[in-house]
Design an enzyme around this catalytic site. Structure first.
Site: not given
Length: 815
Positions: A504, A507, A510, A525, A622
């Site tokens: 996926g 922000g 990927p 990440k 977040d």
């Protein structure tokens, strides 16, 4: 930019609005109004809600219905037969149909030629038209404030007449009669104390502004010099009052007391948005709640726990203090009786809202040296401060007895000097010196080493070398070991970041699935070169996650920074993220209630750890479905700490200049002004709960095409007693625990209440989810209706009505 449209039913019939004053030969019947000369304000009859009761008041002429003053607050006219006229004594009177008086002015003397005018300041005045000085008012509405303070008004006390001018909230949105919330200046005239603002519920103190310090009230950080407002405070032998004026006449701002939200709010009208925007609230957070930490304690939102005994003091009840019940406060390590004349002294505590001045003594002419000597001369003097923070040396306040309602500010505030016996001075002094040295050394080291991870050739995945990362927090140094990965091993593990291994993208960039040589699966990440988030966010995530260990937080295995590549390596979550299940029709049918409840409780425990139980107080900022990962057993793990903050800020003191987050999950106060706190995360958690229960996304949810948000839909169903309709239709007819479902919806609504003060802490949420105790009723939520942002909205000071409560959000930086 936040657009609010909050409307309460309000109706009046205007036949004409051409005059700004009336004389004895004239009258105002229901349906007619007075309008100020420049059409700023209007005065006349109105009704609230669906009631036929008629009130007389003042409102802004060109702003959607915002009542600023009501004459007959508790004596409405039952029909449209009311009449306003000037009687034989020269007073303005409101008459019932039978000509009896419902309300009247009380002129100081009878005018020869009375005239009632509505001024562009919003002041309704009665004067003698023959008096050449047009400002010699015989009566004015500004002397009888209701729930709203507008520019030019003042609240305080007239020491000659004894009149006390204060704000009093409406009982509710349909009844302007005074409720039990009041806001006003208080002081002891005999003791000559400095005035302070108090927000009270009945006789109980809810919030205190701190005393006047020559520039502002010490707890009113929003009163610092700014380009919008000028604040006026007068403290003389005749009167004590406070007011504000607007530096820009095109700006419109009010200060109001709200019974429903239990807040004192400053609101500013944003013409472009046609909405009232909150500028500040009081109380702002738990530290603003009166006596939250008890006596002789300091409340600091940056710390965890937020309450701490002042140095030289200890908990009165260690048992209850350890359970986070701070109400009993603290006592001295050494009693005041141990003070030895000539050997005791003072410890300086900087940056505070100084204690409640109820038990203080003030001298406005003393300098600091004289103030200190005065305190030393009394065996019962506990502390002193210079009340003028401008450095001019005048003004002295002394405290006797316990020090009540102290809070710490990250900047600003006042210095308080607390008296200590000589035996305590040495201990506290040594500790303070240690803090200073460690802070300096730690800060310098942190600039050099904080958060960096180096990739070293030849090291392999799980057995990579460790790096010692020095982090400074709270005056202590901590060694954090974090495994390092070299780039070549990551490339092999992810098959050179193959698209087939891509899990996926967020922000940050990927995320790829990989497998190390020893068979361990990982998630990598990869910071995108074009990402708005960069090295700072990566360092932030390394620093935070390396310190956090909890079964409901994703585990960081290591990191790598080499050339342009900046990578974080996590444990692999085989079941992807929460949004993959709850928002997918096929997966949602298989996602039974027991799993959903398990995930709700797991997220709650993870947040509780971040907010309260970890070594740091962490605000995630977040929290959303895609940032909750699921392991083999579907246990939730909170991830993505790139935007998280270690600082425990509140709606006014911790602020970011750049609001970054996700539409549909942001708390209103964060979206308004970038103000965040643990209650911001609580709001996001509430959204997640409603999403998990309903299987619907918060963002873009438009119930039956009426623009109602997911929150608004849940609120309406709750008010109708039909909350079960929120439950995912795929599971509604299955054999599920309906009581658990309804309880989760109820808890979710408590978490998304408009005001952060009303939202529960995560410790309370965990208890509520795991018990069967009765839950408090939620107050209206934020973001009730999603509007067309291009069209804008409009507002009043009333946050909700029985029919509409519109709010939507548009932000520049979203993820």
């Amino acid at each position: 930019m936040l657009i609010i449209a909050i409307i309460f039913p309000f109706h009046f019939q205007t036949v004409f609005s051409a005059v700004d004053g009336i004389r004895p030969s004239q009258s105002i019947s229901d349906g007619k109004t007075l309008v100020s000369k420049e059409a700023m304000f209007e005065f006349g009859f109105f009704s609230l809600g669906n009631s036929k009761s008629r009130y007389v008041g003042i409102w802004y002429k060109n702003i959607p219905i915002t009542i600023v003053w009501v004459a007959n607050r508790c004596k409405p006219i039952n029909n449209s037969s009311g009449l306003l006229t000037i009687n034989s004594t020269g007073n303005l009177v409101l008459l019932y149909q039978n000509k009896s008086v419902a309300w009247s002015t009380s002129a100081s003397k009878q005018a020869k030629k009375p005239l009632v005018e509505l001024l562009d300041s919003g002041n309704l005045v009665l004067r003698d038209e023959e008096d050449k000085n047009s400002e010699n008012y015989l009566w004015q509405s500004f002397d009888y404030p209701c729930d709203t303070l507008i520019a030019g008004m003042k609240i305080g006390r007239d020491l000659r007449t004894g009149r006390n001018l204060r704000l009093s909230a409406w009982k509710n949105w349909d009844d302007p009669c005074p409720g039990d919330f009041t806001y006003g200046l208080e002081f002891d005239q005999k003791l000559n104390t400095y005035p302070e603002f108090y927000l009270r519920k009945g006789n109980a103190k809810c919030y205190r502004s701190g005393p006047w310090n020559g520039i502002r009230f010490s707890g009113g950080v929003e009163q610092r010099p700014n380009p919008y407002f000028s604040f006026e405070s007068v403290y003389s032998d005749d009167e004590v009052y406070y007011g504000f004026n607007l530096k820009n006449k095109s700006l419109i701002s009010i200060l109001a007391v709200n019974q429903t939200t239990s807040l004192r709010q400053r609101l500013t009208w944003i013409k472009a948005d046609q909405a009232w925007k909150p500028y500040s609230n009081s109380p702002r957070d738990d530290c603003d709640k009166y006596r939250h930490c008890g006596a002789n304690a300091n409340c600091d939102m940056k710390e965890n726990p937020i309450c701490e005994c002042l140095k030289g003091f200890k908990p009165t009840s260690p048992e209850t203090w350890s359970l986070m019940d701070w109400s009993k406060g603290c006592v001295r390590n050494k009693p005041m009786s141990s003070l030895e004349k000539g050997k005791d002294g003072f410890i300086k505590f900087p940056g505070l809202k100084v204690p409640d001045t109820t038990h203080s003594w003030v001298n406005k002419s003393m300098n600091t040296k004289e103030c200190r000597a005065k305190c030393l001369s009394s065996s019962s003097c506990m502390a002193y401060t210079n009340t003028d923070i401008r450095g001019q040396g005048s003004g002295c306040a002394l405290w006797f007895g316990d020090l009540i309602d102290i809070r710490q500010f990250p900047q600003g505030g006042q210095d308080l000097f607390i008296r200590m016996p000589s035996s305590e001075l040495g201990k506290v002094g040594d500790n303070m010196r240690v803090v200073i040295v460690v802070s300096v050394i730690g800060g310098f080291s942190g600039m050099l080493l904080l958060g960096f991870c180096f990739c070293r050739r030849g090291s392999e995945g799980k057995t990579a070398r460790n790096i010692e990362t020095i982090c400074q927090h709270g005056g202590q140094e901590e060694d954090l070991e974090l495994p390092l990965f070299n780039l070549s091993s990551i490339i092999v593990a992810t098959e050179n970041f193959s698209p087939y291994n891509k899990l996926g993208e967020g922000g940050f960039g990927p995320v790829y699935r990989g497998k190390l040589e020893d068979g361990q699966e990982i998630a990598v990440k990869r910071l995108s070169i074009n990402s708005a988030q960069g090295v700072y966010e990566l360092k932030n995530e390394v620093k935070l996650i390396a310190k956090l260990q909890h079964r409901n937080l994703v585990k960081l295995l290591g990191c790598c920074i080499q050339g342009e590549e900046k990578l974080l390596v996590y444990e692999y979550m085989p079941n992807k993220s929460l949004d993959f299940f709850i928002f997918d029709q096929k997966q949602g049918k298989l996602f039974e209630w027991s799993k959903r409840l398990q995930i709700i409780c797991g997220i709650a425990r993870g947040l509780l750890y971040l907010h309260q139980d970890s070594r740091l107080r962490v605000i995630h900022r977040d929290l959303k479905a895609s940032n909750v990962l699921l392991d083999n057993d579907m246990n939730p793990k909170i991830s993505d700490f790139g935007l998280a903050r270690i600082f425990g800020g509140d709606q006014t003191e911790e602020q970011t200049n750049r609001v970054i987050g996700t539409y549909g999950y942001m708390a209103p106060e964060y979206a308004f002004d970038g103000l965040f706190s643990v209650k911001s995360d609580v709001f996001s958690f509430g959204i997640l709960v409603l999403e998990i229960v309903s299987g619907k996304k918060s963002r873009g949810f438009h119930h039956q095409n009426h623009g109602v948000t997911l929150i608004g839909h849940a609120w309406k169903l709750h008010k109708e007693g039909n909350s079960i309709e929120m439950f995912d239709k795929h599971l509604r007819e299955a054999d599920n625990n309906v009581e658990q479902v309804l309880r989760c919806i109820h808890v979710g609504l408590l978490c998304v209440q408009q005001s952060p003060v009303d939202r529960p802490n995560m410790s309370s949420v965990v208890v509520m989810l795991g018990s069967e105790s009765e839950l408090p009723q939620p107050k209206p939520p934020g973001y009730f209706v999603e509007m067309d942002l291009a069209k804008g909205g409009h507002s009043s000071t009333n946050p909700e009505s029985s029919s509409m409560n519109d709010m939507s959000i548009s932000l520049l930086d979203a993820r």
